[in-house]
Design a protein around this motif. Structure first.
Motif, PDB file in Angstrom:
ATOM      1  N   LEU A 117      16.281  -4.243  41.941  1.00  0.00           N
ATOM      2  CA  LEU A 117      16.523  -2.960  40.860  1.00  0.00           C
ATOM      3  C   LEU A 117      14.997  -2.380  40.550  1.00  0.00           C
ATOM      4  N   ASP A 118      15.045  -0.962  41.019  1.00  0.00           N
ATOM      5  CA  ASP A 118      14.092  -0.250  41.032  1.00  0.00           C
ATOM      6  C   ASP A 118      14.017   0.323  39.591  1.00  0.00           C
ATOM      7  N   PHE A 119      12.890   0.605  39.282  1.00  0.00           N
ATOM      8  CA  PHE A 119      12.508   1.028  37.760  1.00  0.00           C
ATOM      9  C   PHE A 119      11.368   2.293  37.812  1.00  0.00           C
ATOM     10  N   ASN A 120      11.959   3.546  37.825  1.00  0.00           N
ATOM     11  CA  ASN A 120      11.169   4.681  38.276  1.00  0.00           C
ATOM     12  C   ASN A 120      11.241   5.721  36.753  1.00  0.00           C
ATOM     13  N   PRO A 121      10.327   5.255  35.603  1.00  0.00           N
ATOM     14  CA  PRO A 121      10.547   5.956  34.494  1.00  0.00           C
ATOM     15  C   PRO A 121       9.755   7.468  34.866  1.00  0.00           C
ATOM     16  N   GLN A 122      10.331   8.520  34.296  1.00  0.00           N
ATOM     17  CA  GLN A 122       9.819   9.771  34.270  1.00  0.00           C
ATOM     18  C   GLN A 122      10.208  10.423  33.046  1.00  0.00           C
ATOM     19  N   CYS A 145      19.954  -3.129  32.783  1.00  0.00           N
ATOM     20  CA  CYS A 145      19.504  -1.702  32.451  1.00  0.00           C
ATOM     21  C   CYS A 145      18.371  -1.561  31.425  1.00  0.00           C
ATOM     22  N   THR A 146      19.127  -2.235  30.302  1.00  0.00           N
ATOM     23  CA  THR A 146      18.249  -2.125  29.053  1.00  0.00           C
ATOM     24  C   THR A 146      17.051  -3.060  29.089  1.00  0.00           C
ATOM     25  N   GLU A 147      17.138  -4.246  29.704  1.00  0.00           N
ATOM     26  CA  GLU A 147      15.905  -5.252  29.897  1.00  0.00           C
ATOM     27  C   GLU A 147      14.908  -4.677  30.867  1.00  0.00           C
ATOM     28  N   VAL A 148      15.561  -4.023  31.916  1.00  0.00           N
ATOM     29  CA  VAL A 148      14.440  -3.428  32.796  1.00  0.00           C
ATOM     30  C   VAL A 148      13.403  -2.237  31.989  1.00  0.00           C
ATOM     31  N   HIS A 149      14.038  -1.766  31.027  1.00  0.00           N
ATOM     32  CA  HIS A 149      13.480  -0.845  30.089  1.00  0.00           C
ATOM     33  C   HIS A 149      12.859  -1.307  29.075  1.00  0.00           C
ATOM     34  N   GLN A 150      12.666  -2.831  29.046  1.00  0.00           N
ATOM     35  CA  GLN A 150      12.264  -3.427  28.101  1.00  0.00           C
ATOM     36  C   GLN A 150      12.701  -3.253  26.578  1.00  0.00           C
ATOM     37  N   GLY A 151      13.952  -2.947  26.515  1.00  0.00           N
ATOM     38  CA  GLY A 151      14.625  -2.608  25.341  1.00  0.00           C
ATOM     39  C   GLY A 151      15.558  -3.836  24.913  1.00  0.00           C
ATOM     40  N   THR A 152      16.309  -3.319  23.777  1.00  0.00           N
ATOM     41  CA  THR A 152      17.354  -4.490  23.263  1.00  0.00           C
ATOM     42  C   THR A 152      18.780  -3.958  23.146  1.00  0.00           C
ATOM     43  N   ALA A 172       9.819  11.718  25.835  1.00  0.00           N
ATOM     44  CA  ALA A 172      10.680  10.285  26.518  1.00  0.00           C
ATOM     45  C   ALA A 172      10.123  10.319  27.773  1.00  0.00           C
ATOM     46  N   ILE A 173       9.858   8.977  28.074  1.00  0.00           N
ATOM     47  CA  ILE A 173       9.774   8.576  29.566  1.00  0.00           C
ATOM     48  C   ILE A 173      10.724   7.492  29.952  1.00  0.00           C
ATOM     49  N   MET A 174      11.784   7.666  30.558  1.00  0.00           N
ATOM     50  CA  MET A 174      12.640   6.566  31.087  1.00  0.00           C
ATOM     51  C   MET A 174      13.320   6.788  32.360  1.00  0.00           C
ATOM     52  N   ASP A 175      14.017   5.650  32.657  1.00  0.00           N
ATOM     53  CA  ASP A 175      14.525   5.892  34.221  1.00  0.00           C
ATOM     54  C   ASP A 175      15.952   6.341  33.960  1.00  0.00           C
ATOM     55  N   GLU A 176      16.113   7.793  34.478  1.00  0.00           N
ATOM     56  CA  GLU A 176      17.252   8.671  34.339  1.00  0.00           C
ATOM     57  C   GLU A 176      18.377   7.794  34.835  1.00  0.00           C
ATOM     58  N   LYS A 177      18.323   7.457  36.172  1.00  0.00           N
ATOM     59  CA  LYS A 177      19.415   6.508  36.681  1.00  0.00           C
ATOM     60  C   LYS A 177      20.118   5.431  35.824  1.00  0.00           C
ATOM     61  N   LEU A 178      19.027   4.570  35.444  1.00  0.00           N
ATOM     62  CA  LEU A 178      19.189   3.358  34.653  1.00  0.00           C
ATOM     63  C   LEU A 178      19.918   3.923  33.330  1.00  0.00           C
ATOM     64  N   LEU A 179      19.541   4.828  32.680  1.00  0.00           N
ATOM     65  CA  LEU A 179      19.888   5.257  31.424  1.00  0.00           C
ATOM     66  C   LEU A 179      21.319   5.907  31.557  1.00  0.00           C
ATOM     67  N   LEU A 232      15.330   1.412  23.074  1.00  0.00           N
ATOM     68  CA  LEU A 232      14.495   1.600  24.516  1.00  0.00           C
ATOM     69  C   LEU A 232      13.008   2.075  23.604  1.00  0.00           C
ATOM     70  N   PRO A 233      12.150   1.714  24.459  1.00  0.00           N
ATOM     71  CA  PRO A 233      10.880   2.261  24.162  1.00  0.00           C
ATOM     72  C   PRO A 233      11.097   3.810  24.662  1.00  0.00           C
ATOM     73  N   LEU A 234      10.367   4.604  23.646  1.00  0.00           N
ATOM     74  CA  LEU A 234      10.536   6.174  23.768  1.00  0.00           C
ATOM     75  C   LEU A 234       9.541   6.692  24.928  1.00  0.00           C
ATOM     76  N   GLY A 235       8.149   6.015  25.276  1.00  0.00           N
ATOM     77  CA  GLY A 235       7.362   6.447  26.152  1.00  0.00           C
ATOM     78  C   GLY A 235       7.142   5.351  27.053  1.00  0.00           C
ATOM     79  N   SER A 236       6.172   5.485  28.085  1.00  0.00           N
ATOM     80  CA  SER A 236       5.859   4.258  29.106  1.00  0.00           C
ATOM     81  C   SER A 236       5.085   3.304  28.374  1.00  0.00           C
TER      82      SER A 236
END
Length: 362
Positions: A209-214, A334-341, A250-257, A358-362
């Motif tokens: 599962l790729d994680f590409n935050p932008q 998807c939430t866990e990949v973002h290190q969110g809850t 905000a820096i997040m993975d658009e596809k996962l979000l 979710l964390p707002l930035g990287s």
């Protein structure tokens, strides 16, 4: 490595403990009986147990080792002064990882421990691989059963509408043709979503599962998702959006979000009565983005909430409402990949609120 010594001759036990500490092992406890060994093993979870077979009180070492294997899967090396065939046969039943005859040399003990630990690690890896294989086989089986059922409905819709348009489309009004075109389009969207969900679960299970935050215009992105969901629902429900705080940067993975928000909004719409409202809230504060999706639908029982995020699991009160049971499992991953809850609050008949942080930035 933590070792537990079970030996009723305390002078021998303490001497052994001192030698093991000198070899670099941690020996947090020495106990004289099987009953104390079980209690201490539950408390400290040692990596290996050195067990005297001939314990004077209560359970002997063989019975204790068997229980320790069944309850804790902790490897055991037997230490004994007996090498007769009867004792050996009994010891085999406990499936020990080693068998040392007293008196033994320090080097023999060190070698036996090293071999036992390596064997246990190898068996544990094999056991985990087997469990993973069994889980994936079950996942595949459940997917095939689900696909056979859930693909049939949209395919039937596409087939029937296509045939009707082919034979009668030239006689119908533009409005009636438009109805059938929409049926075909919605069926295709449903099948595409199903395939996307399955591919997402498959990638996660395979560890791909790729994680590409932008950088992302978070508020604009959420408004876009809401508009898409509103159109897909043909305005049968009202999605009320509320934004607060500074979401710049905000820096997040658009596809996962997108997977997170579309699945949560889709569920909120699906399990709410027509004409009701779904509340979407985005609040940015303390370097976090807090998403809340609240509905006034059928609700989820406390028991169902315990398994809600497992793949293919569906709440017991969904009745004939269609669904695959994959959406919330995907939201969680998807939430866990973002290190969110991810959390849920729900009551039967009183609606459901999902909160994703979710964390707002990287």
């Amino acid at each position: 490595m933590k070792l537990l010594i079970v030996e009723d001759e305390m002078i021998i036990a303490e001497d052994m403990a001192e030698s093991l500490r000198g070899m670099g092992y941690e020996v947090p406890a020495v106990v004289p009986s099987g009953e104390l060994a079980m209690a201490k093993a539950a408390e400290i979870r040692p990596d290996l147990v050195l067990m005297d077979i001939n314990l004077q009180a209560g359970m002997d070492g063989i019975e204790t080792a068997s229980r320790m294997r069944d309850n804790f899967q902790i490897p055991v090396i037997f230490l004994t002064a007996y090498a007769d065939s009867f004792t050996l046969e009994r010891a085999k039943q406990a499936e020990p990882f080693g068998y040392l005859i007293k008196p033994f040399e320090e080097r023999e003990l060190h070698t036996a421990i090293a071999i036992a630990l390596q064997r246990h690690q190898a068996e544990e890896k094999m056991r985990q691989a087997l469990q993973k294989e069994q889980y994936l086989a079950e996942l595949k089986s459940r997917f095939l059963a689900m696909a056979a059922h859930d693909f049939r409905t949209p395919l039937t819709t596409i087939q029937s509408s296509t045939q009707l348009l082919e034979h009668y489309g030239h006689k119908w009004s533009e409005e009636k043709r438009h109805i059938h075109y929409n049926r075909i389009k919605n069926a295709i969207v449903s099948m595409t979503q199903l395939l996307d969900d399955v591919l997402m679960v498959g990638k996660e299970e395979a560890g791909k599962l790729d994680f590409n935050p932008q950088p992302l215009d978070l508020q604009g992105f959420c408004q876009e998702i809401i508009e898409e969901m509103q159109q897909g629902d043909q305005n049968s429900h009202h999605i009320l959006a509320e934004f607060s705080g500074d979401c710049e940067g905000a820096i997040m993975d658009e596809k996962l979000l997108r997977h997170i928000l579309t699945n949560l909004l889709s569920n909120a719409i699906k399990y709410s009565p027509p004409g009701s409202s779904v509340h979407f809230q985005l609040q940015c504060q303390d370097h976090q983005a807090i998403f809340q999706i609240q509905d006034s639908g059928i609700g989820i029982s406390t028991e169902d909430q315990k398994k809600l995020f497992e793949p293919f699991y569906r709440a017991t009160n969904v009745g004939n409402i269609p669904g695959t049971g994959l959406g919330l499992a995907i939201v969680k991953k998807c939430t866990e990949v973002h290190q969110g809850t991810l959390s849920v609050h729900s009551e039967i008949g009183a609606g459901t609120t999902f909160t994703v942080v979710l964390p707002l930035g990287s």
